[in-house]
Design a protein around this motif. Structure first.
Motif, PDB file in Angstrom:
ATOM      1  N   ILE A 188       0.840  -1.205   0.000  1.00 47.46           N
ATOM      2  CA  ILE A 188       0.000   0.000   0.000  1.00 47.46           C
ATOM      3  C   ILE A 188       0.869   1.248   0.000  1.00 47.46           C
ATOM      4  O   ILE A 188       0.620   2.206  -0.757  1.00 47.46           O
ATOM      5  N   LEU A 189       1.914   1.264   0.828  1.00 42.46           N
ATOM      6  CA  LEU A 189       2.787   2.437   0.910  1.00 42.46           C
ATOM      7  C   LEU A 189       3.542   2.664  -0.400  1.00 42.46           C
ATOM      8  O   LEU A 189       3.721   3.813  -0.824  1.00 42.46           O
ATOM      9  N   ILE A 190       3.980   1.598  -1.033  1.00 37.08           N
ATOM     10  CA  ILE A 190       4.704   1.733  -2.301  1.00 37.08           C
ATOM     11  C   ILE A 190       3.792   2.322  -3.377  1.00 37.08           C
ATOM     12  O   ILE A 190       4.193   3.221  -4.131  1.00 37.08           O
ATOM     13  N   PHE A 191       2.555   1.852  -3.439  1.00 35.85           N
ATOM     14  CA  PHE A 191       1.626   2.366  -4.437  1.00 35.85           C
ATOM     15  C   PHE A 191       1.223   3.816  -4.152  1.00 35.85           C
ATOM     16  O   PHE A 191       0.873   4.561  -5.070  1.00 35.85           O
ATOM     17  N   ARG A 192       1.265   4.219  -2.892  1.00 35.19           N
ATOM     18  CA  ARG A 192       0.829   5.572  -2.507  1.00 35.19           C
ATOM     19  C   ARG A 192       2.001   6.518  -2.241  1.00 35.19           C
ATOM     20  O   ARG A 192       1.785   7.654  -1.791  1.00 35.19           O
ATOM     21  N   ARG A 193       3.239   6.083  -2.512  1.00 33.37           N
ATOM     22  CA  ARG A 193       4.394   6.876  -2.112  1.00 33.37           C
ATOM     23  C   ARG A 193       4.432   8.259  -2.779  1.00 33.37           C
ATOM     24  O   ARG A 193       4.842   9.240  -2.155  1.00 33.37           O
ATOM     25  N   HIS A 194       4.026   8.333  -4.047  1.00 32.56           N
ATOM     26  CA  HIS A 194       4.054   9.634  -4.725  1.00 32.56           C
ATOM     27  C   HIS A 194       3.010  10.578  -4.128  1.00 32.56           C
ATOM     28  O   HIS A 194       3.273  11.769  -3.943  1.00 32.56           O
ATOM     29  N   ARG A 195       1.839  10.045  -3.820  1.00 35.07           N
ATOM     30  CA  ARG A 195       0.795  10.856  -3.194  1.00 35.07           C
ATOM     31  C   ARG A 195       1.240  11.297  -1.798  1.00 35.07           C
ATOM     32  O   ARG A 195       0.952  12.419  -1.376  1.00 35.07           O
ATOM     33  N   ILE A 196       1.935  10.401  -1.095  1.00 38.57           N
ATOM     34  CA  ILE A 196       2.425  10.752   0.244  1.00 38.57           C
ATOM     35  C   ILE A 196       3.416  11.900   0.167  1.00 38.57           C
ATOM     36  O   ILE A 196       3.391  12.826   0.985  1.00 38.57           O
TER      37      ILE A 196
END
Length: 208
Positions: A87-95
């Protein structure tokens, strides 16, 4: 709960305690004991006997089920950690654009289930030094190594270092720098405090 899920799936009755679980394999164990008592000489000398096929089949199931239940705990830990990490890898750019939201902090919590593998390794080594035990490895990971005829430290060390690497990635690459120090300090204090609180105070009372 990982152990219990596997044991329940295999058809065993289970019991949850604050620091362990039990599953009832007494039926197959009693059957094996009775066959062994009646045919001890033949079994120990690798001779044929009437119930040899049943005995070998049930012995294979006994050990296979025991291994699967043993695997349930570490596998549950790893799958939970990997879910959070994915989940974190897929959302890293948004984070990076918007910072960590509640869902992201939840994913951080899930991903840091990997720290259990680090804790298990360090905890067993520390106890080995304190109590001067012959081995410095313990827990499910050690027993998995022994089941696979490996050195007791192989699985604990491999999973411990993988867990350390992935946890450091989450802490130093995902969590914003301004939160890292307080996150690490609160994690250490909360982790140690929570461990002692559960195993020494709450656990024995709530789930003996």
């Amino acid at each position: 709960m990982g152990h219990i899920a596997v044991a329940e799936f295999l058809g065993y009755e289970t019991t949850l305690h604050y620091g362990s679980m039990n599953y009832d394999n007494s039926e197959i164990s009693s059957l094996l004991d009775s066959i062994y008592i009646e045919n001890q000489y033949a079994i120990e000398n690798d001779l044929d006997f009437e119930e040899r096929t049943v005995f070998e089949r049930d012995m294979e199931k006994f050990y296979a089920d025991d291994f699967l239940v043993l695997m349930g705990g570490p596998v549950q830990t790893i799958l939970t950690g990997m879910l959070g990490l994915i989940i974190l890898i897929f959302r890293r750019h948004r984070i990076r654009r918007s910072g960590l939201k509640i869902a992201d902090w939840l994913a951080v919590f899930l991903s840091l289930f990997w720290l259990r593998e680090v804790f298990n390794l360090l905890h067993s080594i520390l106890l080995g030094f304190i109590y001067r035990e012959e081995g410095y490895f313990g827990g499910d990971e050690r027993y998995i190594s022994e089941f696979l005829d490996l050195h007791p430290g192989v699985v604990p060390v491999i999973l411990g270092f993988i867990g350390l690497g992935l946890s450091m990635y989450v802490i130093f690459k995902i969590i914003p720098r301004r939160f890292q120090l307080i996150f690490i300090l609160s994690g250490i204090i909360g982790g140690v405090g929570g461990f002692l609180l559960w195993f020494e105070v709450l656990g024995p009372v709530l789930i003996p």
